[in-house]
Design a protein around this motif. Structure first.
Motif, PDB file in Angstrom:
ATOM      1  N   LYS A   1       0.826  -1.202   0.000  1.00  0.00           N
ATOM      2  CA  LYS A   1       0.000   0.000   0.000  1.00  0.00           C
ATOM      3  C   LYS A   1       0.868   1.263   0.000  1.00  0.00           C
ATOM      4  CE  LYS A   1      -4.057   1.822   2.392  1.00  0.00           C
ATOM      5  NZ  LYS A   1      -4.959   1.624   3.527  1.00  0.00           N
ATOM      6  N   VAL A   2       1.908   1.251   0.829  1.00  0.00           N
ATOM      7  CA  VAL A   2       2.824   2.389   0.890  1.00  0.00           C
ATOM      8  C   VAL A   2       3.515   2.580  -0.456  1.00  0.00           C
ATOM      9  CG1 VAL A   2       4.944   3.259   1.965  1.00  0.00           C
ATOM     10  CG2 VAL A   2       3.183   2.184   3.375  1.00  0.00           C
ATOM     11  N   GLN A   3       3.947   1.477  -1.075  1.00  0.00           N
ATOM     12  CA  GLN A   3       4.614   1.563  -2.366  1.00  0.00           C
ATOM     13  C   GLN A   3       3.667   2.123  -3.422  1.00  0.00           C
ATOM     14  OE1 GLN A   3       6.287  -2.123  -3.692  1.00  0.00           O
ATOM     15  NE2 GLN A   3       7.313  -1.198  -5.453  1.00  0.00           N
ATOM     16  N   GLY A   4       2.402   1.720  -3.384  1.00  0.00           N
ATOM     17  CA  GLY A   4       1.413   2.250  -4.324  1.00  0.00           C
ATOM     18  C   GLY A   4       1.210   3.745  -4.149  1.00  0.00           C
ATOM     19  N   GLN A   5       1.171   4.191  -2.906  1.00  0.00           N
ATOM     20  CA  GLN A   5       0.995   5.618  -2.657  1.00  0.00           C
ATOM     21  C   GLN A   5       2.211   6.420  -3.116  1.00  0.00           C
ATOM     22  OE1 GLN A   5       0.033   5.754   1.514  1.00  0.00           O
ATOM     23  NE2 GLN A   5      -2.146   5.343   1.155  1.00  0.00           N
ATOM     24  N   VAL A   6       3.395   5.869  -2.917  1.00  0.00           N
ATOM     25  CA  VAL A   6       4.613   6.541  -3.372  1.00  0.00           C
ATOM     26  C   VAL A   6       4.621   6.627  -4.897  1.00  0.00           C
ATOM     27  CG1 VAL A   6       7.130   6.307  -3.538  1.00  0.00           C
ATOM     28  CG2 VAL A   6       5.983   5.959  -1.340  1.00  0.00           C
ATOM     29  N   GLN A   7       4.210   5.571  -5.573  1.00  0.00           N
ATOM     30  CA  GLN A   7       4.146   5.569  -7.035  1.00  0.00           C
ATOM     31  C   GLN A   7       3.137   6.609  -7.522  1.00  0.00           C
ATOM     32  OE1 GLN A   7       6.149   3.817  -9.055  1.00  0.00           O
ATOM     33  NE2 GLN A   7       5.223   4.884 -10.781  1.00  0.00           N
ATOM     34  N   GLN A   8       1.992   6.690  -6.852  1.00  0.00           N
ATOM     35  CA  GLN A   8       0.971   7.663  -7.233  1.00  0.00           C
ATOM     36  C   GLN A   8       1.495   9.087  -7.039  1.00  0.00           C
ATOM     37  OE1 GLN A   8      -2.624   7.265  -4.991  1.00  0.00           O
ATOM     38  NE2 GLN A   8      -3.802   8.605  -6.344  1.00  0.00           N
ATOM     39  N   LEU A   9       2.202   9.332  -5.952  1.00  0.00           N
ATOM     40  CA  LEU A   9       2.795  10.644  -5.712  1.00  0.00           C
ATOM     41  C   LEU A   9       3.833  10.972  -6.771  1.00  0.00           C
ATOM     42  CD1 LEU A   9       3.087  13.113  -3.852  1.00  0.00           C
ATOM     43  CD2 LEU A   9       4.792  11.828  -2.565  1.00  0.00           C
ATOM     44  N   SER A  10       4.626   9.990  -7.149  1.00  0.00           N
ATOM     45  CA  SER A  10       5.634  10.184  -8.185  1.00  0.00           C
ATOM     46  C   SER A  10       4.983  10.545  -9.513  1.00  0.00           C
ATOM     47  CB  SER A  10       6.473   8.915  -8.330  1.00  0.00           C
ATOM     48  OG  SER A  10       7.383   9.039  -9.384  1.00  0.00           O
ATOM     49  N   ASN A  11       3.900   9.855  -9.860  1.00  0.00           N
ATOM     50  CA  ASN A  11       3.174  10.167 -11.100  1.00  0.00           C
ATOM     51  C   ASN A  11       2.595  11.575 -11.062  1.00  0.00           C
ATOM     52  OD1 ASN A  11       3.747   7.623 -12.071  1.00  0.00           O
ATOM     53  ND2 ASN A  11       1.756   6.757 -11.487  1.00  0.00           N
ATOM     54  N   THR A  12       2.073  11.981  -9.925  1.00  0.00           N
ATOM     55  CA  THR A  12       1.521  13.316  -9.783  1.00  0.00           C
ATOM     56  C   THR A  12       2.603  14.373  -9.973  1.00  0.00           C
ATOM     57  OG1 THR A  12      -0.115  12.466  -8.210  1.00  0.00           O
ATOM     58  CG2 THR A  12       0.227  14.839  -8.234  1.00  0.00           C
ATOM     59  N   ILE A  13       3.755  14.160  -9.391  1.00  0.00           N
ATOM     60  CA  ILE A  13       4.861  15.110  -9.538  1.00  0.00           C
ATOM     61  C   ILE A  13       5.301  15.180 -10.993  1.00  0.00           C
ATOM     62  CG2 ILE A  13       7.294  15.512  -8.948  1.00  0.00           C
ATOM     63  CD1 ILE A  13       6.616  14.437  -6.137  1.00  0.00           C
ATOM     64  N   SER A  14       5.366  14.057 -11.672  1.00  0.00           N
ATOM     65  CA  SER A  14       5.748  14.050 -13.090  1.00  0.00           C
ATOM     66  C   SER A  14       4.748  14.841 -13.921  1.00  0.00           C
ATOM     67  CB  SER A  14       5.822  12.620 -13.617  1.00  0.00           C
ATOM     68  OG  SER A  14       6.819  11.895 -12.959  1.00  0.00           O
ATOM     69  N   THR A  15       3.477  14.674 -13.636  1.00  0.00           N
ATOM     70  CA  THR A  15       2.438  15.402 -14.375  1.00  0.00           C
ATOM     71  C   THR A  15       2.574  16.903 -14.148  1.00  0.00           C
ATOM     72  OG1 THR A  15       0.954  13.513 -14.117  1.00  0.00           O
ATOM     73  CG2 THR A  15      -0.054  15.623 -14.704  1.00  0.00           C
ATOM     74  N   ILE A  16       2.809  17.297 -12.917  1.00  0.00           N
ATOM     75  CA  ILE A  16       2.985  18.719 -12.608  1.00  0.00           C
ATOM     76  C   ILE A  16       4.200  19.276 -13.324  1.00  0.00           C
ATOM     77  CG2 ILE A  16       3.537  20.339 -10.742  1.00  0.00           C
ATOM     78  CD1 ILE A  16       1.796  18.590  -8.904  1.00  0.00           C
ATOM     79  N   GLN A  17       5.284  18.521 -13.378  1.00  0.00           N
ATOM     80  CA  GLN A  17       6.479  18.972 -14.080  1.00  0.00           C
ATOM     81  C   GLN A  17       6.211  19.155 -15.568  1.00  0.00           C
ATOM     82  OE1 GLN A  17       9.278  15.918 -12.891  1.00  0.00           O
ATOM     83  NE2 GLN A  17      10.174  17.215 -11.305  1.00  0.00           N
ATOM     84  N   GLU A  18       5.446  18.249 -16.161  1.00  0.00           N
ATOM     85  CA  GLU A  18       5.106  18.364 -17.581  1.00  0.00           C
ATOM     86  C   GLU A  18       4.268  19.607 -17.843  1.00  0.00           C
ATOM     87  OE1 GLU A  18       3.300  14.809 -19.130  1.00  0.00           O
ATOM     88  OE2 GLU A  18       4.896  13.547 -18.309  1.00  0.00           O
ATOM     89  N   VAL A  19       3.297  19.867 -16.991  1.00  0.00           N
ATOM     90  CA  VAL A  19       2.441  21.038 -17.167  1.00  0.00           C
ATOM     91  C   VAL A  19       3.262  22.315 -17.062  1.00  0.00           C
ATOM     92  CG1 VAL A  19       0.553  22.362 -16.108  1.00  0.00           C
ATOM     93  CG2 VAL A  19       0.322  19.900 -16.414  1.00  0.00           C
ATOM     94  N   ILE A  20       4.162  22.373 -16.086  1.00  0.00           N
ATOM     95  CA  ILE A  20       5.026  23.554 -15.923  1.00  0.00           C
ATOM     96  C   ILE A  20       5.917  23.723 -17.140  1.00  0.00           C
ATOM     97  CG2 ILE A  20       6.968  24.490 -14.587  1.00  0.00           C
ATOM     98  CD1 ILE A  20       5.637  23.327 -12.087  1.00  0.00           C
ATOM     99  N   SER A  21       6.454  22.616 -17.629  1.00  0.00           N
ATOM    100  CA  SER A  21       7.309  22.668 -18.811  1.00  0.00           C
ATOM    101  C   SER A  21       6.550  23.195 -20.021  1.00  0.00           C
ATOM    102  CB  SER A  21       7.868  21.277 -19.077  1.00  0.00           C
ATOM    103  OG  SER A  21       8.287  21.115 -20.385  1.00  0.00           O
ATOM    104  N   GLN A  22       5.324  22.720 -20.231  1.00  0.00           N
ATOM    105  CA  GLN A  22       4.513  23.195 -21.355  1.00  0.00           C
ATOM    106  C   GLN A  22       4.162  24.667 -21.192  1.00  0.00           C
ATOM    107  OE1 GLN A  22       1.167  20.547 -21.487  1.00  0.00           O
ATOM    108  NE2 GLN A  22       2.349  18.856 -22.363  1.00  0.00           N
ATOM    109  N   TYR A  23       3.876  25.082 -19.993  1.00  0.00           N
ATOM    110  CA  TYR A  23       3.537  26.478 -19.743  1.00  0.00           C
ATOM    111  C   TYR A  23       4.730  27.372 -20.045  1.00  0.00           C
ATOM    112  CZ  TYR A  23       2.228  30.717 -17.255  1.00  0.00           C
ATOM    113  OH  TYR A  23       1.956  32.025 -16.927  1.00  0.00           O
ATOM    114  N   GLN A  24       5.921  26.937 -19.638  1.00  0.00           N
ATOM    115  CA  GLN A  24       7.118  27.734 -19.883  1.00  0.00           C
ATOM    116  C   GLN A  24       7.420  27.824 -21.379  1.00  0.00           C
ATOM    117  OE1 GLN A  24      10.043  25.807 -17.420  1.00  0.00           O
ATOM    118  NE2 GLN A  24       9.627  27.146 -15.655  1.00  0.00           N
ATOM    119  N   GLN A  25       7.169  26.751 -22.117  1.00  0.00           N
ATOM    120  CA  GLN A  25       7.426  26.770 -23.557  1.00  0.00           C
ATOM    121  C   GLN A  25       6.447  27.697 -24.268  1.00  0.00           C
ATOM    122  OE1 GLN A  25       7.341  22.733 -24.890  1.00  0.00           O
ATOM    123  NE2 GLN A  25       9.347  22.238 -24.019  1.00  0.00           N
TER     124      GLN A  25
END
Length: 129
Positions: A88-112
């Motif tokens: 369960k902990v590993q699943g939550q960490v993976q979900q958090l990692s995916n969320t951070i990746s999505t936020i980074q992509e959105v910021i990257s697109q906004y900056q471009q």
């Protein structure tokens, strides 16, 4: 002021304070000045029974209480770790990692999209001043 230049009675009082750690706590807690305690020390002397209340010696009782607290803390930690579901902990960490990746992509697109596009050079304005 260097220690060498202090009055011998002041040096003796400093040694007395170091031998009575509860006195330091008392002064900090009460807000009284060291001058009051120094005057009492000069009048009563360091062998007076009044100072016994400030003398703190490590006793076996204190050590035993400390050991009991440590054991209690360790048992609480063990109980907490028994209830962990690693998957369960590993699943939550993976979900958090995916969320951070999505936020980074959105910021990257906004900056471009925010960067000004390079102006295309118009060949008809080459000779324009």
């Amino acid at each position: 002021m260097e220690v060498e230049h202090l009055n011998p009675t002041v040096l003796a009082f400093k040694e007395f304070i170091n031998a009575h750690p509860s006195l330091i706590k008392e002064v900090r807690k009460s807000g009284k000045s060291w001058q009051e305690y120094y005057e009492k020390w000069v009048l009563l002397g360091e062998d007076d029974p009044h100072w016994e209340q400030y003398k703190e010696e490590p006793t076996k009782e204190n050590e035993k209480k400390s050991d009991e607290k440590n054991f209690e803390l360790m048992s609480q930690l063990m109980k907490l770790t028994e209830n962990f579901d690693i998957n369960k902990v590993q699943g939550q960490v993976q979900q958090l990692s995916n969320t951070i990746s999505t936020i980074q992509e959105v910021i990257s697109q906004y900056q471009q999209s925010k960067k000004p596009s390079e102006q295309t050079k118009d060949p008809f304005n080459w000779f324009h001043d």
